[in-house]
Design a protein around this motif. Structure first.
Motif, PDB file in Angstrom:
ATOM      1  N   VAL A  13       0.851  -1.194   0.000  1.00  0.00           N
ATOM      2  CA  VAL A  13       0.000   0.000   0.000  1.00  0.00           C
ATOM      3  C   VAL A  13       0.886   1.242   0.000  1.00  0.00           C
ATOM      4  CG1 VAL A  13      -1.715   1.307   1.306  1.00  0.00           C
ATOM      5  CG2 VAL A  13      -1.889  -1.182   1.166  1.00  0.00           C
ATOM      6  N   LEU A  14       0.615   2.152  -0.940  1.00  0.00           N
ATOM      7  CA  LEU A  14       1.387   3.378  -1.059  1.00  0.00           C
ATOM      8  C   LEU A  14       0.527   4.574  -0.665  1.00  0.00           C
ATOM      9  CD1 LEU A  14       3.214   2.795  -4.478  1.00  0.00           C
ATOM     10  CD2 LEU A  14       3.876   2.003  -2.196  1.00  0.00           C
ATOM     11  N   THR A  15       1.163   5.528  -0.011  1.00  0.00           N
ATOM     12  CA  THR A  15       0.449   6.721   0.472  1.00  0.00           C
ATOM     13  C   THR A  15       0.579   7.869  -0.517  1.00  0.00           C
ATOM     14  OG1 THR A  15       0.919   6.065   2.760  1.00  0.00           O
ATOM     15  CG2 THR A  15       0.292   8.360   2.380  1.00  0.00           C
ATOM     16  N   TYR A  16      -0.530   8.556  -0.750  1.00  0.00           N
ATOM     17  CA  TYR A  16      -0.539   9.720  -1.632  1.00  0.00           C
ATOM     18  C   TYR A  16       0.108  10.892  -0.883  1.00  0.00           C
ATOM     19  CZ  TYR A  16      -2.130  12.605  -5.522  1.00  0.00           C
ATOM     20  OH  TYR A  16      -2.167  13.408  -6.644  1.00  0.00           O
ATOM     21  N   THR A  17       1.088  11.545  -1.531  1.00  0.00           N
ATOM     22  CA  THR A  17       1.934  12.512  -0.824  1.00  0.00           C
ATOM     23  C   THR A  17       1.736  13.944  -1.329  1.00  0.00           C
ATOM     24  OG1 THR A  17       3.722  12.172  -2.410  1.00  0.00           O
ATOM     25  CG2 THR A  17       3.695  10.735  -0.475  1.00  0.00           C
ATOM     26  N   LYS A  18       2.319  14.875  -0.601  1.00  0.00           N
ATOM     27  CA  LYS A  18       2.216  16.291  -0.965  1.00  0.00           C
ATOM     28  C   LYS A  18       2.863  16.575  -2.319  1.00  0.00           C
ATOM     29  CE  LYS A  18       2.090  18.175   3.760  1.00  0.00           C
ATOM     30  NZ  LYS A  18       2.791  19.038   4.737  1.00  0.00           N
ATOM     31  N   SER A  19       4.028  15.982  -2.564  1.00  0.00           N
ATOM     32  CA  SER A  19       4.701  16.234  -3.842  1.00  0.00           C
ATOM     33  C   SER A  19       3.917  15.646  -5.007  1.00  0.00           C
ATOM     34  CB  SER A  19       6.129  15.688  -3.825  1.00  0.00           C
ATOM     35  OG  SER A  19       6.140  14.303  -3.547  1.00  0.00           O
ATOM     36  N   ALA A  20       3.200  14.553  -4.765  1.00  0.00           N
ATOM     37  CA  ALA A  20       2.319  13.994  -5.793  1.00  0.00           C
ATOM     38  C   ALA A  20       1.178  14.959  -6.092  1.00  0.00           C
ATOM     39  CB  ALA A  20       1.780  12.638  -5.349  1.00  0.00           C
TER      40      ALA A  20
ATOM     41  N   ILE B 297      -7.544  13.872  -5.054  1.00  0.00           N
ATOM     42  CA  ILE B 297      -7.103  12.829  -4.121  1.00  0.00           C
ATOM     43  C   ILE B 297      -6.515  13.509  -2.891  1.00  0.00           C
ATOM     44  CG2 ILE B 297      -5.544  10.870  -3.773  1.00  0.00           C
ATOM     45  CD1 ILE B 297      -5.660  10.355  -6.768  1.00  0.00           C
ATOM     46  N   ASP B 298      -6.902  13.039  -1.745  1.00  0.00           N
ATOM     47  CA  ASP B 298      -6.417  13.617  -0.486  1.00  0.00           C
ATOM     48  C   ASP B 298      -5.029  13.092  -0.153  1.00  0.00           C
ATOM     49  OD1 ASP B 298      -8.788  15.017  -0.132  1.00  0.00           O
ATOM     50  OD2 ASP B 298      -9.719  13.359   0.988  1.00  0.00           O
ATOM     51  N   VAL B 299      -4.184  13.994   0.308  1.00  0.00           N
ATOM     52  CA  VAL B 299      -2.867  13.588   0.812  1.00  0.00           C
ATOM     53  C   VAL B 299      -3.083  12.666   2.003  1.00  0.00           C
ATOM     54  CG1 VAL B 299      -0.742  14.392   1.927  1.00  0.00           C
ATOM     55  CG2 VAL B 299      -1.726  15.682   0.018  1.00  0.00           C
ATOM     56  N   GLY B 300      -2.378  11.561   2.026  1.00  0.00           N
ATOM     57  CA  GLY B 300      -2.519  10.586   3.106  1.00  0.00           C
ATOM     58  C   GLY B 300      -3.392   9.404   2.733  1.00  0.00           C
ATOM     59  N   SER B 301      -4.165   9.522   1.663  1.00  0.00           N
ATOM     60  CA  SER B 301      -4.965   8.386   1.206  1.00  0.00           C
ATOM     61  C   SER B 301      -4.046   7.368   0.534  1.00  0.00           C
ATOM     62  CB  SER B 301      -6.072   8.839   0.260  1.00  0.00           C
ATOM     63  OG  SER B 301      -5.516   9.541  -0.840  1.00  0.00           O
ATOM     64  N   THR B 302      -4.560   6.187   0.250  1.00  0.00           N
ATOM     65  CA  THR B 302      -3.669   5.110  -0.209  1.00  0.00           C
ATOM     66  C   THR B 302      -4.174   4.412  -1.475  1.00  0.00           C
ATOM     67  OG1 THR B 302      -4.789   3.482   1.203  1.00  0.00           O
ATOM     68  CG2 THR B 302      -2.888   4.641   2.142  1.00  0.00           C
ATOM     69  N   MET B 303      -3.212   3.795  -2.168  1.00  0.00           N
ATOM     70  CA  MET B 303      -3.475   2.951  -3.340  1.00  0.00           C
ATOM     71  C   MET B 303      -2.503   1.777  -3.290  1.00  0.00           C
ATOM     72  SD  MET B 303      -3.766   5.816  -6.401  1.00  0.00           S
ATOM     73  CE  MET B 303      -4.031   4.565  -7.672  1.00  0.00           C
TER      74      MET B 303
ATOM     75  N   ASN C 268     -10.602   6.708  -3.147  1.00  0.00           N
ATOM     76  CA  ASN C 268     -11.994   6.762  -2.673  1.00  0.00           C
ATOM     77  C   ASN C 268     -12.789   5.536  -3.094  1.00  0.00           C
ATOM     78  OD1 ASN C 268     -12.314   7.140  -5.387  1.00  0.00           O
ATOM     79  ND2 ASN C 268     -13.121   9.227  -5.236  1.00  0.00           N
ATOM     80  N   LYS C 269     -12.068   4.506  -3.597  1.00  0.00           N
ATOM     81  CA  LYS C 269     -12.645   3.227  -4.012  1.00  0.00           C
ATOM     82  C   LYS C 269     -13.338   3.290  -5.370  1.00  0.00           C
ATOM     83  CE  LYS C 269     -11.232   1.490  -0.157  1.00  0.00           C
ATOM     84  NZ  LYS C 269      -9.975   0.700  -0.152  1.00  0.00           N
ATOM     85  N   ASP C 270     -13.321   4.443  -6.017  1.00  0.00           N
ATOM     86  CA  ASP C 270     -13.866   4.523  -7.366  1.00  0.00           C
ATOM     87  C   ASP C 270     -12.970   3.754  -8.321  1.00  0.00           C
ATOM     88  OD1 ASP C 270     -15.968   6.049  -6.565  1.00  0.00           O
ATOM     89  OD2 ASP C 270     -15.177   7.953  -7.342  1.00  0.00           O
ATOM     90  N   LYS C 271     -13.581   3.161  -9.346  1.00  0.00           N
ATOM     91  CA  LYS C 271     -12.821   2.472 -10.372  1.00  0.00           C
ATOM     92  C   LYS C 271     -12.570   3.438 -11.533  1.00  0.00           C
ATOM     93  CE  LYS C 271     -12.763  -1.720  -8.564  1.00  0.00           C
ATOM     94  NZ  LYS C 271     -11.524  -2.445  -8.227  1.00  0.00           N
ATOM     95  N   PHE C 272     -11.361   3.389 -12.061  1.00  0.00           N
ATOM     96  CA  PHE C 272     -11.023   4.273 -13.169  1.00  0.00           C
ATOM     97  C   PHE C 272     -10.368   3.437 -14.251  1.00  0.00           C
ATOM     98  CE2 PHE C 272      -7.709   7.126 -15.101  1.00  0.00           C
ATOM     99  CZ  PHE C 272      -8.597   7.876 -15.872  1.00  0.00           C
TER     100      PHE C 272
END
Length: 418
Positions: free
Chosen positions: A83-90, A105-111, A207-211
């Motif tokens: 699991v990777l965290t979405y970061t500020k630089s992203a 996408i919120d910073v701190g959320s994961t994929m 957010n669990k949406d599929k893309f």
């Protein structure tokens, strides 16, 4: 018998241009078809021979082909389920990112790593590169260092990475030749190779949406195209690195700074043209069987380990043709080294290798056995008068010794009888 001292040392290494009268061409040079790209190259992935070259060592901007290096570092440091965290630089990355182009996408959320890999290589999301950078390293600056270290490890001699996604920077550059190496290394990685072969797939956003993500390689699956990565910035132009396989033979191609036409097909048509030309390319005979590669003056003692020092010229030749793809980069850079370590003049045999020839092409070195055109019998013939003279001298000396010894004995016997 002890080994004979060679001229200057036991190693006679030569680094000389091969373009001399001994070259006999038997095929035309590999021609580059008319394309829009300013720089291009095709490399055989199994032999690493450069088949086709168009300014492949010129400094260029690689755009999103950079993401192949980012993908390799993700594959080497994480697993698909991580699991990777979405970061500020992203979050800061501009358009063509998941956050800016799909959904905030919120910073701190994961994929998952696997979804981030697909976002990186299929959708070419700019923020996905920085998700990887910040999660693989403690920050993106350290990740950039990792990218450059890996580039050096791969032998990418003219590359400098400044960003993880390839967005333009004057100091972020590479060459078509280096990107070809990167393409090959990408294909060698099973996870990266698998992702590059996907035409379309869905990823799960935080957010669990599929893309749905579709591969930007429009020629995937056509005429042997089994994977590739596109890139574009206004400064870099259209870029594409791609892998082809036809009849079991795999080639990696790179086109840089092509045009952005209305249908966005120019870069793919450029690629197909140079790939077709490369699959039909024939090698040129660089050196023919029996040609003398070099004549080396070898020093030896006329009686093996003693006697007068003499020199014999030893022509070295091949028992096979040497072929290569004639193109600008090979013509300018191919070099030869001759290694004569352990060559013993008293063991020369026309059927036994006396030295090794190494041909250095831009991405590969090849070794060939060299055979002498003289043998030990030639040394004997060259010293025959010396040997005959020495033998006669030995006979004369022996006769004189026996004569005086006999005379001395007779004189001794006379004294006894008196």
């Amino acid at each position: 018998m002890k080994k004979i001292t060679l001229v200057k040392s036991m190693v006679f290494a030569l680094s000389l241009s091969l373009f001399s009268p001994m070259i006999s061409a038997k095929a035309d040079a590999v021609q580059v078809p008319k394309i829009y790209a300013k720089s291009a190259v095709v490399v055989d992935m199994d032999t690493m021979e450069v088949i086709l070259d168009l300014n492949s060592e010129d400094k260029m901007y690689p755009a999103s082909t950079t993401k192949l290096m980012t993908a390799i570092l993700l594959a080497e440091n994480k697993s698909k389920e991580d699991v990777l965290t979405y970061t500020k630089s992203a979050k800061k990355q501009p358009a063509y990112s998941l956050n800016a182009s799909v959904k905030p996408i919120d910073v701190g959320s994961t994929m998952t790593s696997n979804d981030v890999m697909k976002a990186l290589l299929l959708y070419s999301a700019n923020d996905s590169a920085y998700i990887i950078a910040d999660n693989v390293a403690t920050d993106s600056d350290i990740f950039i260092e990792m990218m450059n270290e890996k580039a050096k490890e791969f032998g990418m001699k003219s590359t400098n990475f400044v960003t993880a996604n390839g967005l333009h920077d004057e100091n972020h550059y590479s060459t078509a030749l280096d990107i070809a190496i990167l393409g090959k290394k990408s294909y060698d990685n099973s996870w990266v190779r698998e992702t590059l072969s996907i035409k379309k797939d869905s990823i799960e956003l935080p957010n669990k949406d599929k893309f749905l993500v579709e591969n930007r390689n429009k020629f995937l699956g056509q005429k042997g195209n089994i994977g590739g990565k596109t890139g574009y910035t206004s400064e870099a132009g259209k870029c594409f690195v791609s892998i082809y396989e036809r009849d079991g033979r795999r080639l990696v191609s790179v086109v840089l700074k092509s045009i952005f036409d209305s249908e966005d097909l120019a870069i793919f048509n450029d690629t197909e043209k140079i790939i077709d030309a490369s699959y039909s390319a024939k090698k040129t005979t660089l050196i023919s069987k029996g040609d003398i590669i070099e004549t080396l003056p070898i020093q030896y003692k006329s009686f093996g380990i003693f006697g007068p020092s003499k020199t014999i010229d030893v022509p070295l030749t091949l028992k096979e043709d040497i072929e290569y793809y004639e193109n600008p980069i090979n013509t300018q850079s191919i070099k030869k080294d001759i290694n004569t370590v352990g060559l013993n003049p008293w063991k020369l045999n026309k059927n036994l290798s006396a030295a090794k020839l190494t041909l250095k092409e831009p991405l590969v070195s090849k070794k060939y056995a060299l055979y002498p055109k003289v043998s030990t019998s030639d040394l004997i013939k060259a010293n025959l008068l010396l040997y005959i003279g020495t033998l006669i001298s030995i006979i004369i000396i022996t006769v004189l010794v026996l004569f005086f010894k006999s005379k001395l004995k007779r004189n001794t016997n006379k004294k006894i009888y008196f």
